[in-house]
Design a protein around this motif. Sequence first.
Motif, mmCIF file in Angstrom:
data_model
loop_
_atom_site.group_PDB
_atom_site.id
_atom_site.type_symbol
_atom_site.label_atom_id
_atom_site.label_comp_id
_atom_site.label_asym_id
_atom_site.label_seq_id
_atom_site.Cartn_x
_atom_site.Cartn_y
_atom_site.Cartn_z
ATOM 1 N N VAL A 82 -11.601 -16.387 -1.483
ATOM 2 C CA VAL A 82 -10.985 -16.913 -2.709
ATOM 3 C C VAL A 82 -10.510 -18.333 -2.426
ATOM 4 N N PRO A 83 -10.855 -19.287 -3.269
ATOM 5 C CA PRO A 83 -10.450 -20.677 -3.015
ATOM 6 C C PRO A 83 -8.960 -20.905 -3.265
ATOM 7 N N VAL A 84 -8.497 -22.071 -2.863
ATOM 8 C CA VAL A 84 -7.118 -22.487 -3.129
ATOM 9 C C VAL A 84 -6.976 -22.763 -4.624
ATOM 10 N N ALA A 85 -5.874 -22.311 -5.203
ATOM 11 C CA ALA A 85 -5.617 -22.599 -6.611
ATOM 12 C C ALA A 85 -5.209 -24.063 -6.757
ATOM 13 N N LYS A 86 -5.744 -24.697 -7.765
ATOM 14 C CA LYS A 86 -5.409 -26.081 -8.045
ATOM 15 C C LYS A 86 -4.382 -26.140 -9.171
ATOM 16 N N LYS A 87 -3.393 -26.994 -9.017
ATOM 17 C CA LYS A 87 -2.367 -27.131 -10.046
ATOM 18 C C LYS A 87 -3.005 -27.469 -11.388
ATOM 19 N N GLY A 88 -2.586 -26.748 -12.405
ATOM 20 C CA GLY A 88 -3.087 -27.011 -13.741
ATOM 21 C C GLY A 88 -4.472 -26.482 -14.024
ATOM 22 N N ASP A 89 -5.085 -25.797 -13.050
ATOM 23 C CA ASP A 89 -6.428 -25.238 -13.248
ATOM 24 C C ASP A 89 -6.288 -23.771 -13.662
ATOM 25 N N PHE A 90 -6.558 -23.501 -14.920
ATOM 26 C CA PHE A 90 -6.438 -22.142 -15.438
ATOM 27 C C PHE A 90 -7.805 -21.605 -15.869
ATOM 28 N N THR A 91 -8.824 -21.981 -15.105
ATOM 29 C CA THR A 91 -10.186 -21.531 -15.372
ATOM 30 C C THR A 91 -10.253 -20.008 -15.361
ATOM 31 N N ARG A 92 -10.916 -19.456 -16.356
ATOM 32 C CA ARG A 92 -11.086 -18.006 -16.440
ATOM 33 C C ARG A 92 -12.373 -17.627 -15.714
ATOM 34 N N HIS A 93 -12.231 -16.808 -14.680
ATOM 35 C CA HIS A 93 -13.356 -16.473 -13.808
ATOM 36 C C HIS A 93 -13.896 -15.072 -14.102
ATOM 37 N N ARG A 94 -15.087 -14.819 -13.512
ATOM 38 C CA ARG A 94 -15.711 -13.504 -13.585
ATOM 39 C C ARG A 94 -16.052 -13.012 -12.189
ATOM 40 N N ILE A 95 -15.870 -11.721 -11.981
ATOM 41 C CA ILE A 95 -16.317 -11.061 -10.754
ATOM 42 C C ILE A 95 -17.233 -9.914 -11.180
ATOM 43 N N THR A 96 -18.457 -9.908 -10.660
ATOM 44 C CA THR A 96 -19.433 -8.875 -11.003
ATOM 45 C C THR A 96 -19.627 -7.960 -9.810
ATOM 46 N N ILE A 97 -19.555 -6.664 -10.069
ATOM 47 C CA ILE A 97 -19.775 -5.652 -9.036
ATOM 48 C C ILE A 97 -20.924 -4.778 -9.521
ATOM 49 N N SER A 98 -21.990 -4.690 -8.760
ATOM 50 C CA SER A 98 -23.173 -3.991 -9.251
ATOM 51 C C SER A 98 -23.855 -3.191 -8.156
ATOM 52 N N ARG A 135 16.057 -14.649 -27.856
ATOM 53 C CA ARG A 135 15.510 -15.981 -27.606
ATOM 54 C C ARG A 135 14.337 -15.940 -26.638
ATOM 55 N N GLU A 136 14.451 -15.145 -25.580
ATOM 56 C CA GLU A 136 13.462 -15.178 -24.507
ATOM 57 C C GLU A 136 12.164 -14.456 -24.858
ATOM 58 N N VAL A 137 12.233 -13.332 -25.523
ATOM 59 C CA VAL A 137 11.014 -12.572 -25.803
ATOM 60 C C VAL A 137 10.056 -13.342 -26.713
ATOM 61 N N PRO A 138 10.505 -13.902 -27.843
ATOM 62 C CA PRO A 138 9.558 -14.654 -28.679
ATOM 63 C C PRO A 138 8.966 -15.882 -27.982
ATOM 64 N N ALA A 139 9.673 -16.404 -26.983
ATOM 65 C CA ALA A 139 9.190 -17.606 -26.286
ATOM 66 C C ALA A 139 8.252 -17.292 -25.127
ATOM 67 N N ALA A 140 8.049 -16.011 -24.825
ATOM 68 C CA ALA A 140 7.279 -15.617 -23.635
ATOM 69 C C ALA A 140 5.783 -15.615 -23.909
ATOM 70 N N ASP A 141 5.264 -16.763 -24.252
ATOM 71 C CA ASP A 141 3.831 -16.901 -24.535
ATOM 72 C C ASP A 141 3.194 -17.703 -23.405
ATOM 73 N N TYR A 142 2.811 -16.990 -22.348
ATOM 74 C CA TYR A 142 2.267 -17.632 -21.149
ATOM 75 C C TYR A 142 0.976 -16.918 -20.743
ATOM 76 N N PRO A 143 -0.149 -17.291 -21.323
ATOM 77 C CA PRO A 143 -1.408 -16.607 -20.982
ATOM 78 C C PRO A 143 -1.812 -16.780 -19.528
ATOM 79 N N GLN A 144 -1.206 -17.742 -18.829
ATOM 80 C CA GLN A 144 -1.517 -17.941 -17.409
ATOM 81 C C GLN A 144 -0.692 -17.029 -16.495
ATOM 82 N N VAL A 145 0.257 -16.291 -17.083
ATOM 83 C CA VAL A 145 1.025 -15.278 -16.355
ATOM 84 C C VAL A 145 0.491 -13.920 -16.783
#
Length: 495
Positions: A82-98, A135-145
């Motif tokens: 697995v590569p090093v994560a880059k700051k600000g890189d939220f690329t959505r990846h795929r892993i295929t198992i076959s 306050r906190e629940v409606p603000a918890a919109d973090y697709p990267q978490v």
Amino acid sequence: MRCFKIICLLLCFSTALFAREGEKLKLSPVLQSNMVVQQNQPFKVWGHAPAGTTIAIQADWMSSPVRVTADADSRFIGIIPVPVAKKGDFTRHRITISSDDEKRLLDNVLIGETWICSGQSNMQFKMHETLDSAREVPAADYPQVRLFSAGLNFSNEPLDSIGGTWQECTPASVRTFSAVGYHFGRELFARLNVPVGLVFTGIGASAAQAYVPQEVLAADTLLSRVYLQPYLDSPKSQEKIDGGFTFEKVTRPFLLYNAIIHPFVNLSVKGFIWYQGESNRAERGSYTHLTQTMIQSWRAGFGQGNLPFYYVQVAPFWYDMADATLADYAFFREAQEQVSKLANTEMVVTMDVGESRDLHPKNKKPIGVRLAKTALNRTYGFMEVAFQGPKFDYATFENQQVQVHFRPETVRGGLETNDGKAPAHFFVAGADRQFYPAAAKIEGGRIILTSLKVRRPVAVRYAFTNFPVTNLQNKDGLPALPFRSDDWPEITPKK
């Protein structure tokens, strides 16, 4: 026509169900779409397939697949880089198992930091129950978490399976997630700017011995005598174990380890956070040793080195005993503090955000943030991030005056109180070992104490009673740790 559509839908559902039941290539339920893969570490992909089957594992960041063969027990495990994560890189990846005739796809996978969050009810305490949930629940919109809440189970034998679904962090998904875990993860995300995966696997009222493997308890003379053997000798150990919750069952040795920790041991993680202790509060040295042994057993089970383990000291609580001089819970908190003598562990203090009449304080955000600050400093190398409150160093006694000194690195900016009042919950004692309240004032990075009732003090204690909610902190806003300068034995109050 409507009837025909219903029949078709039922047929499609039955076919889909049959197809799932007939699947030969099965991944661990820990491995799902939407998960966070731990960056810069080898990542294990494991599951079941017919013996002798060749399985190809290919992530979209790999130039060629890794191939493994299912063993005689129909198990397979492959390891991919697995590569090093880059700051600000939220690329959505795929892993295929076959295999030759089947394929599984893990989609919307992120590369970042993954942490295990465990313990009892104060770690399980949900976001929608917190002080600032409106306050906190409606603000918890973090697709990267990404969030994973493990289903409760118990087992006499180590399990591979676990219930739960990886989800993007949204106001809907975070609502029932661990509040401490969420605030920990969000703080990490804000500072690291890489995806964060959070796995909650714990249950309210659980005792620490429930999270330790049976063979580890059996190999330790003290732990076997105090925790394991009494259970094995009891009729409870002969009962059929099922997944239903009871307050008693979550205290039994090793059952929770087998069912809700062991399924994750192949998962690459960065570390653990832990909030537990109330169910073991009558214990002292045995709890310290038990928890240290638990940490070491988890590190050994996960096989990823000396993984960091950051934990929370229990908050003040009265346990229906209004006598403000009682100190049995303080002695337990002291036993908790001793756990941090184990390498790569740190303790977070909650004395200022507790509620003396509520075992489940609702102000969980500071706890998660403090855990994150600890990780940022200790794990991620942000040395400028303060994570320790004032920690006792030594005291000097001159006639009626006591000077309390703290470790310099914990009071770099000096001391203050969070309410502008004098520091509270200091006590001094003379040779008679009777403690009396002391007046306290701040002088730079130290505290000056006096008490008209103690002519010649020889010992000082701070917040060393059952339910003091404190106000002393350093300039970083981190609360002082409870302490005592004496080593006098605990006295059990008369009933």
